[in-house]
Design a protein around this motif. Sequence first.
Motif, PDB file in Angstrom:
ATOM      1  N   LEU A 215     -94.009 -65.709  -1.433  1.00 50.70           N
ATOM      2  CA  LEU A 215     -92.883 -65.814  -2.360  1.00 50.70           C
ATOM      3  C   LEU A 215     -92.275 -64.448  -2.659  1.00 50.70           C
ATOM      4  O   LEU A 215     -92.956 -63.419  -2.597  1.00 50.70           O
ATOM      5  CB  LEU A 215     -93.349 -66.462  -3.671  1.00 50.70           C
ATOM      6  N   SER A 216     -91.012 -64.468  -3.014  1.00 54.36           N
ATOM      7  CA  SER A 216     -90.350 -63.258  -3.478  1.00 54.36           C
ATOM      8  C   SER A 216     -90.909 -62.908  -4.853  1.00 54.36           C
ATOM      9  O   SER A 216     -91.460 -63.780  -5.551  1.00 54.36           O
ATOM     10  CB  SER A 216     -88.844 -63.470  -3.558  1.00 54.36           C
ATOM     11  N   PRO A 217     -90.798 -61.650  -5.295  1.00 53.79           N
ATOM     12  CA  PRO A 217     -91.403 -61.249  -6.575  1.00 53.79           C
ATOM     13  C   PRO A 217     -91.001 -62.119  -7.757  1.00 53.79           C
ATOM     14  O   PRO A 217     -91.846 -62.472  -8.591  1.00 53.79           O
ATOM     15  CB  PRO A 217     -90.915 -59.804  -6.741  1.00 53.79           C
ATOM     16  N   GLY A 218     -89.723 -62.476  -7.866  1.00 56.69           N
ATOM     17  CA  GLY A 218     -89.266 -63.288  -8.999  1.00 56.69           C
ATOM     18  C   GLY A 218     -89.879 -64.672  -9.008  1.00 56.69           C
ATOM     19  O   GLY A 218     -90.385 -65.145 -10.035  1.00 56.69           O
ATOM     20  N   ILE A 219     -89.831 -65.330  -7.855  1.00 59.35           N
ATOM     21  CA  ILE A 219     -90.399 -66.685  -7.761  1.00 59.35           C
ATOM     22  C   ILE A 219     -91.913 -66.623  -7.937  1.00 59.35           C
ATOM     23  O   ILE A 219     -92.516 -67.494  -8.581  1.00 59.35           O
ATOM     24  CB  ILE A 219     -90.034 -67.334  -6.415  1.00 59.35           C
ATOM     25  N   ALA A 220     -92.546 -65.580  -7.398  1.00 59.50           N
ATOM     26  CA  ALA A 220     -93.990 -65.433  -7.534  1.00 59.50           C
ATOM     27  C   ALA A 220     -94.394 -65.291  -8.998  1.00 59.50           C
ATOM     28  O   ALA A 220     -95.378 -65.894  -9.448  1.00 59.50           O
ATOM     29  CB  ALA A 220     -94.469 -64.215  -6.734  1.00 59.50           C
ATOM     30  N   ALA A 221     -93.631 -64.501  -9.757  1.00 60.38           N
ATOM     31  CA  ALA A 221     -93.939 -64.306 -11.171  1.00 60.38           C
ATOM     32  C   ALA A 221     -93.829 -65.621 -11.940  1.00 60.38           C
ATOM     33  O   ALA A 221     -94.683 -65.942 -12.781  1.00 60.38           O
ATOM     34  CB  ALA A 221     -93.003 -63.262 -11.768  1.00 60.38           C
ATOM     35  N   VAL A 222     -92.783 -66.390 -11.661  1.00 56.79           N
ATOM     36  CA  VAL A 222     -92.600 -67.683 -12.333  1.00 56.79           C
ATOM     37  C   VAL A 222     -93.702 -68.645 -11.920  1.00 56.79           C
ATOM     38  O   VAL A 222     -94.266 -69.372 -12.759  1.00 56.79           O
ATOM     39  CB  VAL A 222     -91.215 -68.278 -12.016  1.00 56.79           C
ATOM     40  N   PHE A 223     -94.029 -68.669 -10.633  1.00 56.68           N
ATOM     41  CA  PHE A 223     -95.093 -69.547 -10.132  1.00 56.68           C
ATOM     42  C   PHE A 223     -96.405 -69.271 -10.866  1.00 56.68           C
ATOM     43  O   PHE A 223     -97.069 -70.196 -11.350  1.00 56.68           O
ATOM     44  CB  PHE A 223     -95.275 -69.338  -8.631  1.00 56.68           C
ATOM     45  N   LEU A 224     -96.786 -67.991 -10.951  1.00 55.58           N
ATOM     46  CA  LEU A 224     -98.050 -67.634 -11.602  1.00 55.58           C
ATOM     47  C   LEU A 224     -98.014 -67.937 -13.094  1.00 55.58           C
ATOM     48  O   LEU A 224     -99.020 -68.371 -13.665  1.00 55.58           O
ATOM     49  CB  LEU A 224     -98.346 -66.151 -11.374  1.00 55.58           C
ATOM     50  N   ALA A 225     -96.866 -67.723 -13.734  1.00 55.18           N
ATOM     51  CA  ALA A 225     -96.755 -68.017 -15.165  1.00 55.18           C
ATOM     52  C   ALA A 225     -96.950 -69.506 -15.421  1.00 55.18           C
ATOM     53  O   ALA A 225     -97.657 -69.898 -16.362  1.00 55.18           O
ATOM     54  CB  ALA A 225     -95.392 -67.563 -15.687  1.00 55.18           C
ATOM     55  N   VAL A 226     -96.337 -70.338 -14.578  1.00 59.38           N
ATOM     56  CA  VAL A 226     -96.464 -71.795 -14.743  1.00 59.38           C
ATOM     57  C   VAL A 226     -97.887 -72.240 -14.434  1.00 59.38           C
ATOM     58  O   VAL A 226     -98.497 -73.008 -15.197  1.00 59.38           O
ATOM     59  CB  VAL A 226     -95.461 -72.528 -13.836  1.00 59.38           C
ATOM     60  N   GLN A 227     -98.434 -71.747 -13.328  1.00 63.09           N
ATOM     61  CA  GLN A 227     -99.777 -72.167 -12.922  1.00 63.09           C
ATOM     62  C   GLN A 227    -100.830 -71.757 -13.950  1.00 63.09           C
ATOM     63  O   GLN A 227    -101.642 -72.577 -14.385  1.00 63.09           O
ATOM     64  CB  GLN A 227    -100.108 -71.572 -11.553  1.00 63.09           C
ATOM     65  N   LEU A 228    -100.814 -70.485 -14.362  1.00 62.01           N
ATOM     66  CA  LEU A 228    -101.795 -70.004 -15.331  1.00 62.01           C
ATOM     67  C   LEU A 228    -101.574 -70.630 -16.702  1.00 62.01           C
ATOM     68  O   LEU A 228    -102.533 -70.988 -17.399  1.00 62.01           O
ATOM     69  CB  LEU A 228    -101.719 -68.477 -15.440  1.00 62.01           C
ATOM     70  N   GLY A 229    -100.320 -70.758 -17.106  1.00 59.53           N
ATOM     71  CA  GLY A 229    -100.025 -71.327 -18.416  1.00 59.53           C
ATOM     72  C   GLY A 229    -100.480 -72.767 -18.534  1.00 59.53           C
ATOM     73  O   GLY A 229    -101.148 -73.143 -19.512  1.00 59.53           O
ATOM     74  N   LEU A 230    -100.155 -73.580 -17.536  1.00 57.50           N
ATOM     75  CA  LEU A 230    -100.528 -74.997 -17.600  1.00 57.50           C
ATOM     76  C   LEU A 230    -102.022 -75.205 -17.383  1.00 57.50           C
ATOM     77  O   LEU A 230    -102.611 -76.128 -17.957  1.00 57.50           O
ATOM     78  CB  LEU A 230     -99.724 -75.792 -16.571  1.00 57.50           C
ATOM     79  N   PHE A 231    -102.640 -74.359 -16.559  1.00 58.92           N
ATOM     80  CA  PHE A 231    -104.088 -74.436 -16.383  1.00 58.92           C
ATOM     81  C   PHE A 231    -104.797 -74.195 -17.717  1.00 58.92           C
ATOM     82  O   PHE A 231    -105.665 -74.974 -18.126  1.00 58.92           O
ATOM     83  CB  PHE A 231    -104.534 -73.407 -15.343  1.00 58.92           C
ATOM     84  N   GLY A 232    -104.415 -73.134 -18.418  1.00 58.17           N
ATOM     85  CA  GLY A 232    -105.022 -72.847 -19.717  1.00 58.17           C
ATOM     86  C   GLY A 232    -104.708 -73.908 -20.747  1.00 58.17           C
ATOM     87  O   GLY A 232    -105.574 -74.284 -21.553  1.00 58.17           O
ATOM     88  N   PHE A 233    -103.463 -74.406 -20.726  1.00 56.70           N
ATOM     89  CA  PHE A 233    -103.053 -75.428 -21.689  1.00 56.70           C
ATOM     90  C   PHE A 233    -103.833 -76.721 -21.473  1.00 56.70           C
ATOM     91  O   PHE A 233    -104.324 -77.336 -22.428  1.00 56.70           O
ATOM     92  CB  PHE A 233    -101.560 -75.686 -21.548  1.00 56.70           C
ATOM     93  N   TYR A 234    -103.977 -77.128 -20.222  1.00 60.05           N
ATOM     94  CA  TYR A 234    -104.722 -78.343 -19.883  1.00 60.05           C
ATOM     95  C   TYR A 234    -106.184 -78.200 -20.299  1.00 60.05           C
ATOM     96  O   TYR A 234    -106.765 -79.103 -20.922  1.00 60.05           O
ATOM     97  CB  TYR A 234    -104.596 -78.600 -18.384  1.00 60.05           C
TER      98      TYR A 234
END
Length: 363
Positions: A215-234
């Motif tokens: 992924l490009s840096p911008g998409i990668a940052a959003v991907f990781l934010a969503v993945q880590l955020g929802l993992f912790g939230f779940y």
Amino acid sequence: MSQLSENPTARDGGYSALATVVRDAGLLHRRYGYYWTKLILVPVVTAAMIAVFLVIGNSWWQVVTAVGFAFVFTQIAFLGHDAAHRQIFRSGRWNDWISLLVGDLFVGMSYGWWQHKHTRHHANPNQEGADPDIDLPVISFTPSQAAAKRSPAVRWLIGHQGWFFFPILLLEGLSLHASSVRRVFSRGAVKRRPVEIAFLAVRIGGFLALVFLVLSPGIAAVFLAVQLGLFGFYMGMSFAPNHKGMPLVPHGLKLDFMRRQVLMSRNIRGNRTLDFLMGGLNYQIEHHLFPSMPRPHLRRAAPIIRAYCEEREIAYTETGLLQSYAIVTRHINRVGLGDKDPFSCPLLELRQVSSTAEPPRSA
């Protein structure tokens, strides 16, 4: 996550008799077919998710795969929790290695860190100064935590902390990874430290490399934010209803094993879909009484244990999922506002009444 004693030797509050009933019902027997199926699915589903990630490539559609990864990693973490409680195999060594493989290598969460923390929680649920789950840096769960000297702005935040508790869970995924890395590099004893370091390096380093290579840096940052955020939230939304808002136990108060586990735990009503989504954690009372009971048996054990508690007038708490979240919110806000008596422990009240009157009918 480590195995805890299921045979308290003194003043067990009726636990030994209950254990006999549960054992005779076959509810402690291993479920090898159930768990081998899940263990085989771990690498298969993970490989499938990575394949989908590679096929989609550098696209904003990866936000959807981030959601999928968050769900899959949480489900794998539930399996690691089962293994660490000796639910899968009779052999402690086999369970330990499954916990290392599943937790460190696939999820990126240190088994040694979780074991150190979770063992203390099971031994003293909701007890001040003993349960690490009520000793968090950003939320006050006890009067001493809430009464600490703070600025007016922070005091206001603490007074309304219940409303911030769930948004804060979005940071829990990052916190779990960071705590795991700190633990394996700490000076404290960590069994199989080299293995944990290697597994965590492969999981965390490899996953980051994969993301930023594709992924490009911008998409990668959003991907990781969503993945880590929802993992912790779940993860947080699955664990939060279990004890938050249940009685807090003052430091030093001694309770028998049965009441220590039942009175401080809360079950969540639901169907088999909820059982799957919460990884069996919705049967928290049964899990705390019998940590090594295989997850599929918890649903069968619940009515037996509920009836046993009712017969002995031990409060067995069960509520709906949404109601449990409302209870958690109100409780945390109440502590933050300076409730004068948050230690509403039923057994403590029973002892106080018993000293001046005839024994009450309920515990």
